[in-house]
Design an enzyme around this catalytic site. Structure first.
Site, PDB file in Angstrom:
ATOM      1  N   HIS A 188       0.835  -1.194   0.000  1.00  0.00           N
ATOM      2  CA  HIS A 188       0.000   0.000   0.000  1.00  0.00           C
ATOM      3  C   HIS A 188       0.865   1.236   0.000  1.00  0.00           C
ATOM      4  O   HIS A 188       1.784   1.341   0.803  1.00  0.00           O
ATOM      5  CB  HIS A 188      -0.866   0.018   1.257  1.00  0.00           C
ATOM      6  CG  HIS A 188      -2.315   0.072   0.935  1.00  0.00           C
ATOM      7  ND1 HIS A 188      -2.970   1.233   0.685  1.00  0.00           N
ATOM      8  CD2 HIS A 188      -3.218  -0.915   0.814  1.00  0.00           C
ATOM      9  CE1 HIS A 188      -4.239   0.969   0.423  1.00  0.00           C
ATOM     10  NE2 HIS A 188      -4.415  -0.336   0.490  1.00  0.00           N
TER      11      HIS A 188
ATOM     12  N   TYR B 198      -8.621   9.518   4.444  1.00  0.00           N
ATOM     13  CA  TYR B 198      -8.748  10.372   5.628  1.00  0.00           C
ATOM     14  C   TYR B 198      -9.741  11.480   5.299  1.00  0.00           C
ATOM     15  O   TYR B 198      -9.446  12.347   4.470  1.00  0.00           O
ATOM     16  CB  TYR B 198      -7.404  11.024   5.972  1.00  0.00           C
ATOM     17  CG  TYR B 198      -6.325  10.053   6.428  1.00  0.00           C
ATOM     18  CD1 TYR B 198      -6.417   9.406   7.656  1.00  0.00           C
ATOM     19  CD2 TYR B 198      -5.195   9.822   5.646  1.00  0.00           C
ATOM     20  CE1 TYR B 198      -5.425   8.542   8.087  1.00  0.00           C
ATOM     21  CE2 TYR B 198      -4.193   8.960   6.064  1.00  0.00           C
ATOM     22  CZ  TYR B 198      -4.313   8.323   7.286  1.00  0.00           C
ATOM     23  OH  TYR B 198      -3.335   7.473   7.706  1.00  0.00           O
TER      24      TYR B 198
ATOM     25  N   PRO C  53      -3.582   5.532  17.525  1.00  0.00           N
ATOM     26  CA  PRO C  53      -3.499   4.814  16.233  1.00  0.00           C
ATOM     27  C   PRO C  53      -3.567   5.734  15.014  1.00  0.00           C
ATOM     28  O   PRO C  53      -3.557   5.259  13.895  1.00  0.00           O
ATOM     29  CB  PRO C  53      -4.687   3.843  16.269  1.00  0.00           C
ATOM     30  CG  PRO C  53      -5.582   4.326  17.338  1.00  0.00           C
ATOM     31  CD  PRO C  53      -4.806   5.218  18.258  1.00  0.00           C
TER      32      PRO C  53
ATOM     33  N   LYS D 252       1.617   3.564  14.268  1.00  0.00           N
ATOM     34  CA  LYS D 252       3.012   3.383  14.657  1.00  0.00           C
ATOM     35  C   LYS D 252       3.223   2.311  15.736  1.00  0.00           C
ATOM     36  O   LYS D 252       4.339   1.821  15.906  1.00  0.00           O
ATOM     37  CB  LYS D 252       3.584   4.695  15.219  1.00  0.00           C
ATOM     38  CG  LYS D 252       3.649   5.832  14.230  1.00  0.00           C
ATOM     39  CD  LYS D 252       4.839   5.674  13.322  1.00  0.00           C
ATOM     40  CE  LYS D 252       4.972   6.798  12.343  1.00  0.00           C
ATOM     41  NZ  LYS D 252       5.308   6.380  11.016  1.00  0.00           N
TER      42      LYS D 252
ATOM     43  N   TYR E 132       5.497   9.135   7.746  1.00  0.00           N
ATOM     44  CA  TYR E 132       4.294   8.290   7.719  1.00  0.00           C
ATOM     45  C   TYR E 132       4.688   6.809   7.668  1.00  0.00           C
ATOM     46  O   TYR E 132       4.113   5.969   8.344  1.00  0.00           O
ATOM     47  CB  TYR E 132       3.478   8.670   6.486  1.00  0.00           C
ATOM     48  CG  TYR E 132       2.100   8.060   6.383  1.00  0.00           C
ATOM     49  CD1 TYR E 132       1.176   8.196   7.405  1.00  0.00           C
ATOM     50  CD2 TYR E 132       1.718   7.370   5.232  1.00  0.00           C
ATOM     51  CE1 TYR E 132      -0.093   7.662   7.292  1.00  0.00           C
ATOM     52  CE2 TYR E 132       0.448   6.832   5.113  1.00  0.00           C
ATOM     53  CZ  TYR E 132      -0.453   6.987   6.151  1.00  0.00           C
ATOM     54  OH  TYR E 132      -1.702   6.456   6.034  1.00  0.00           O
TER      55      TYR E 132
END
Ligand code: FAD
Length: 403
Positions: free
Chosen positions: A83, A212, A304, A308, A400
């Protein structure tokens, strides 16, 4: 009498007693096992529960590299999905970032955490590793002395005690390791004032990216878990119970915030799991107390929002495995002395990015004080900078996926 009961009957010992069979404990156990270090894992839950608990899914490249280096990546290499795109949606616009082409050019592997845990457990058992399920650690005793011990009880309440040279607290934020820390241990804590309803839907992903949605009604997130299962998040009011929302209401709200009318409908399916997550972060300092070491969520809880937690857990487990091996095999205590400092550097960097993500995705929580319009304008500017600045996009991508 079960194996677990027999094991708890007498006083037992191992060079390293590991509390908890999550990603941290199982990676550590596997690495110690292959280094020939005598260890045991004590796990409070039953095996079935450990292997089915749905949580994380996005593994960073360095995590995959660690697992590969130690021959633990077979399952995720076979079934994990690569991804590298995320999509931000606001009421005004949407844009995609192909983070695989930004920053260091790294991507995620999507592999459900319970599958990873199942693989790690199978590998540990095949290698002859010792693990006791339904063995709850109650306290770590004498961590400051040369021979610490762990008090445990089995599912029937029978007590036992394990002696160790070192104890690895991989038992999460509510575990015995944290409870056994001396008074005065520093716990930096932040409640972000935001609550998510975390959902698992038996439905294929509806977009080919992590979604998002930044919406006046609150955040909504879309994350693929597998071709058949999708994780969704909905920001909800603090105090909401997991069952407060009907499935229809959930899907309608997801569709509204993710702007399904503009981008295409969401593929619906039954909601198989739901949990309320208050976004909180904390970091304990230091991560070592005598012979007791904190690893993973026991060391630091990270919201979350930036995926991480499991990645940090695997990294810290590898660092600790090397340090314990140096101490026990080569009488070299120096890496153990550096464990806390090394891990805290990674943890704070991840916390900083996670905090940035929280402020990007959510309006200031009610009661945060100050001018909420001001915070809103800042957030809008942050999104615009991310949309338009290549430098900012590189920074985003590096943080990220990386640590
Ligand atoms: P855990 O996985 O919590 O394992 C601890 C183990 O210790 C458990 O098996 C528990 O039963 C056991 N235990 C507890 N107390 C005791 C005791 N007293 N005695 C013995 N055993 C005990 N992270 C990511 O990197 N990517 C993601 O995409 C992501 N998504 C997430 C989504 C959600 C909804 C949540 C809640 C978390 C997510 N995370 C993610 C975070 C990630 O799941 C955790 O950080 C990770 O599980 C930490 O691993 P761990 O081994 O430290 O702890």
């Amino acid at each position: 009498m079960t194996a677990s009961q027999k094991a708890l009957r007498a006083q037992d010992s191992a060079d390293v007693v590991i509390l908890g069979a999550g990603p941290a404990g199982l990676v550590l156990g596997n690495l110690l096992l292959s280094a020939g270090i005598d260890c045991v894992i004590l796990e409070r839950a039953a095996r079935e529960h450990v292997q089915t608990r749905a949580r994380a899914g996005y593994l960073a490249e360095h995590t995959v590299r660690i697992l590969e280096r130690h021959g633990l990546a077979e399952g995720l290499r076979r079934q994990g999905q690569e991804h590298r795109v995320c999509e931000f949606r606001t009421v005004h616009e949407s844009f995609r970032l192909d983070y695989g082409l930004l920053g260091r050019g790294e991507q995620h592997t999507v592999y459900p955490q319970h599958e990873l845990v199942t693989d790690l457990l199978a590998r540990y058992l095949t290698g002859g590793g010792r693990i006791l399920f339904e063995a709850e650690a109650l306290a770590v005793l004498d961590a400051d002395g040369p021979r610490p011990s762990v008090d445990v009880r089995d599912a029937d309440g029978r007590p036992g005690r394990w002696r160790a040279r070192y104890v690895a607290g991989c038992d999460g934020r509510h575990g015995a390791a944290r409870r056994s820390l001396p008074e005065g241990t520093i716990r930096h804590h932040r409640d972000h004032g935001v609550t998510w309803l975390g959902l698992l839907a038996e439905a294929p992903p509806s977009l080919d990216a992590v979604g998002y949605a930044i919406h006046p009604r609150g955040f909504a997130g879309h994350m693929a878990r597998s071709p058949e299962v999708t994780r969704y998040y909905l920001q909800v009011a603090r105090g909401t119970a997991a069952d407060d929302w009907s499935e229809d209401r959930i899907w309608e709200e997801l569709a509204l915030r993710l702007r399904a009318a503009d981008h295409g409908p969401l593929t619906r399916g039954p909601i198989s799991q739901r949990a309320v997550v208050d976004l909180e972060s904390d970091v304990l300092e230091p991560l070592r107390h005598g012979s007791l070491f904190l690893v993973g969520d026991a060391a630091s809880l990270i919201s979350p929002s930036a995926a991480k937690g499991a990645n940090l857990a695997v990294l810290e487990a590898e660092i600790l495995a090397h340090a314990l091996t140096a101490a026990l095999r080569h009488s070299d205590p120096a890496p153990l002395d550096r464990y806390s400092e090394r891990c805290l550097a990674y943890i704070w960097r991840a916390q900083e990015f996670s905090h940035w993500m929280i402020r990007l995705l959510h309006a200031d929580p009610e009661g945060a004080g100050g001018d909420s319009m001001f915070a809103d304008r800042l957030r809008h500017s942050r999104i615009e900078t991310l949309r338009t600045s290549r430098t900012q996009q590189d920074w985003f991508a590096e943080n990220y996926v990386g640590l």
